[in-house]
Design a protein around this motif. Sequence first.
Motif, PDB file in Angstrom:
ATOM      1  N   ALA A 273      11.995  -0.209  -1.256  1.00  0.00           N
ATOM      2  CA  ALA A 273      12.217  -0.793   0.273  1.00  0.00           C
ATOM      3  C   ALA A 273      11.986  -0.933   1.186  1.00  0.00           C
ATOM      4  N   THR A 274      10.946   0.283   1.373  1.00  0.00           N
ATOM      5  CA  THR A 274       9.816   0.299   2.800  1.00  0.00           C
ATOM      6  C   THR A 274       9.120  -1.154   2.968  1.00  0.00           C
ATOM      7  N   SER A 275       8.583  -1.438   1.680  1.00  0.00           N
ATOM      8  CA  SER A 275       7.507  -2.610   1.344  1.00  0.00           C
ATOM      9  C   SER A 275       8.329  -4.336   1.746  1.00  0.00           C
ATOM     10  N   VAL A 276       9.507  -3.738   0.880  1.00  0.00           N
ATOM     11  CA  VAL A 276      10.210  -5.543   1.101  1.00  0.00           C
ATOM     12  C   VAL A 276      10.247  -5.686   2.734  1.00  0.00           C
ATOM     13  N   ILE A 277      10.916  -4.504   3.380  1.00  0.00           N
ATOM     14  CA  ILE A 277      11.908  -4.592   4.320  1.00  0.00           C
ATOM     15  C   ILE A 277      10.542  -4.762   5.458  1.00  0.00           C
ATOM     16  N   ALA A 278       9.161  -4.350   5.100  1.00  0.00           N
ATOM     17  CA  ALA A 278       8.196  -4.056   6.221  1.00  0.00           C
ATOM     18  C   ALA A 278       7.375  -5.501   6.103  1.00  0.00           C
ATOM     19  N   TYR A 279       7.551  -6.238   4.967  1.00  0.00           N
ATOM     20  CA  TYR A 279       7.067  -7.532   4.786  1.00  0.00           C
ATOM     21  C   TYR A 279       8.103  -8.752   5.466  1.00  0.00           C
ATOM     22  N   VAL A 280       9.490  -8.540   5.147  1.00  0.00           N
ATOM     23  CA  VAL A 280      10.516  -9.390   5.906  1.00  0.00           C
ATOM     24  C   VAL A 280      10.332  -9.155   7.289  1.00  0.00           C
ATOM     25  N   TRP A 281      10.201  -7.710   7.637  1.00  0.00           N
ATOM     26  CA  TRP A 281      10.586  -7.974   9.374  1.00  0.00           C
ATOM     27  C   TRP A 281       9.304  -7.739   9.754  1.00  0.00           C
ATOM     28  N   ILE A 282       8.412  -7.501   9.844  1.00  0.00           N
ATOM     29  CA  ILE A 282       7.264  -7.322  10.756  1.00  0.00           C
ATOM     30  C   ILE A 282       5.729  -7.917  10.386  1.00  0.00           C
ATOM     31  N   ALA A 285       2.149  -8.312   4.709  1.00  0.00           N
ATOM     32  CA  ALA A 285       1.833  -8.323   3.174  1.00  0.00           C
ATOM     33  C   ALA A 285       1.723  -7.432   2.445  1.00  0.00           C
ATOM     34  N   LEU A 286       2.060  -7.874   1.027  1.00  0.00           N
ATOM     35  CA  LEU A 286       1.647  -7.819  -0.030  1.00  0.00           C
ATOM     36  C   LEU A 286       0.847  -8.575  -1.117  1.00  0.00           C
ATOM     37  N   THR A 287       0.092  -7.031  -1.830  1.00  0.00           N
ATOM     38  CA  THR A 287      -0.957  -7.455  -2.128  1.00  0.00           C
ATOM     39  C   THR A 287      -0.068  -7.587  -4.016  1.00  0.00           C
ATOM     40  N   PRO A 288      -0.854  -8.775  -5.575  1.00  0.00           N
ATOM     41  CA  PRO A 288      -0.303  -8.787  -6.492  1.00  0.00           C
ATOM     42  C   PRO A 288      -0.601  -7.565  -7.053  1.00  0.00           C
ATOM     43  N   ALA A 289      -1.442  -6.923  -6.793  1.00  0.00           N
ATOM     44  CA  ALA A 289      -1.146  -4.978  -7.397  1.00  0.00           C
ATOM     45  C   ALA A 289       0.050  -4.522  -6.867  1.00  0.00           C
ATOM     46  N   GLN A 290       0.169  -4.557  -5.542  1.00  0.00           N
ATOM     47  CA  GLN A 290       1.550  -3.314  -4.829  1.00  0.00           C
ATOM     48  C   GLN A 290       2.726  -4.573  -5.470  1.00  0.00           C
ATOM     49  N   CYS A 291       2.799  -5.758  -6.146  1.00  0.00           N
ATOM     50  CA  CYS A 291       3.737  -6.306  -6.537  1.00  0.00           C
ATOM     51  C   CYS A 291       4.737  -5.555  -8.171  1.00  0.00           C
ATOM     52  N   PHE A 292       2.940  -5.426  -8.699  1.00  0.00           N
ATOM     53  CA  PHE A 292       3.266  -5.462  -9.955  1.00  0.00           C
ATOM     54  C   PHE A 292       3.563  -3.389 -10.042  1.00  0.00           C
ATOM     55  N   GLY A 293       3.205  -2.983  -9.267  1.00  0.00           N
ATOM     56  CA  GLY A 293       3.692  -1.591  -8.860  1.00  0.00           C
ATOM     57  C   GLY A 293       5.287  -1.479  -8.389  1.00  0.00           C
ATOM     58  N   GLY A 294       5.209  -2.154  -7.516  1.00  0.00           N
ATOM     59  CA  GLY A 294       7.410  -2.245  -7.632  1.00  0.00           C
ATOM     60  C   GLY A 294       8.112  -2.683  -8.384  1.00  0.00           C
ATOM     61  N   LEU A 295       7.899  -3.472  -9.310  1.00  0.00           N
ATOM     62  CA  LEU A 295       7.989  -3.236 -10.493  1.00  0.00           C
ATOM     63  C   LEU A 295       8.239  -2.817 -11.338  1.00  0.00           C
TER      64      LEU A 295
END
Length: 318
Positions: A273-282, A285-295
């Motif tokens: 939640a924090t990573s997505v909100i930080a990406y949209v608000w401020i 960026a999210l790396t591919p590894a972070q996106c996979f980790g989120g999944l």
Amino acid sequence: MPAERRDGGAGAPWRFGPRRTGALGSLTVVSACVLFGLAGTTSRILIDHGVSALTVTEFRMFFGFLTLFTVLGTTRRHLLRVSRQWLPRVAALGLSLALVIYCYSMAIARLPLAVALVLQFSSAAWLAAADAVRQRQRPPSNILVALPLTLGGVILMVGVGGAQLSRLDPTGLVFGLATAGAYILYLVCGRSIGSAVPASTSTMYGSLVAAAAWSCVQPPWRIENTAWEPRTLVPLLLVGVLGMAAPFALVLAAVRRLGPTRVSMLGTFEIVATSVIAYVWIGQALTPAQCFGGLLVITGVTVCGRGSRDAKAPADDS
């Protein structure tokens, strides 16, 4: 599954079956994680604009208490009362809350944020191990599946693989582990008073105790002048509502439905939640590894949420 009534005659509160109780508890934790994410991003912006982390934390506790006191005082005044016999446990809940925030602040001051977060969320593994030892049996299959998914996802999302692990501050590691221990203590304290003190009441008085503890560390007259300006007070009020009053009450309510182990595992969704909100608000960026980790975290949270609550965990009565 149809709802059932408690024994107690007409007008008794509705009691849902285990499956709906688990789903509602999981949704409660996920909602709290989203609120924590909003509050965390707001806090980050305040700190970047010169407000100290200690000041943000102190106002967060105070405004959290003030919000709950105002709401309960105007709508459900009977919830302001706590039996004298439960006051020590409520105080312990507040002190554990203050300890969580203090230990985490000390950890991130000495460690890479990634390492501090992994240590904090290791509380799920410690609780699962403790449950297995206490109950003298293997944890449920969904816990065994969800635990590596959530912890592995957290490690990927915070990028711990890039940290220089050989140069970590030993004192920071101690505080990082203490954060996990304090969070476990907070969850256990919340469950111990669940049968007698509603979640909103225990959160209100717990935040008051935590605010008082932080005021001893930094008295109000030592708070920087910029914190009292309206342009700063309004965001601080939002942090108190979104980051203290609402989410911690939701977490305590979930603990009474699911137990500490599942709540701590579901709580790893806060990273997503924090990573997505930080990406949209401020624009963080999210790396591919972070996106996979989120999944992985989302998958683990889903698997964990499909199980029943922890053994002997009382349902929420608030």
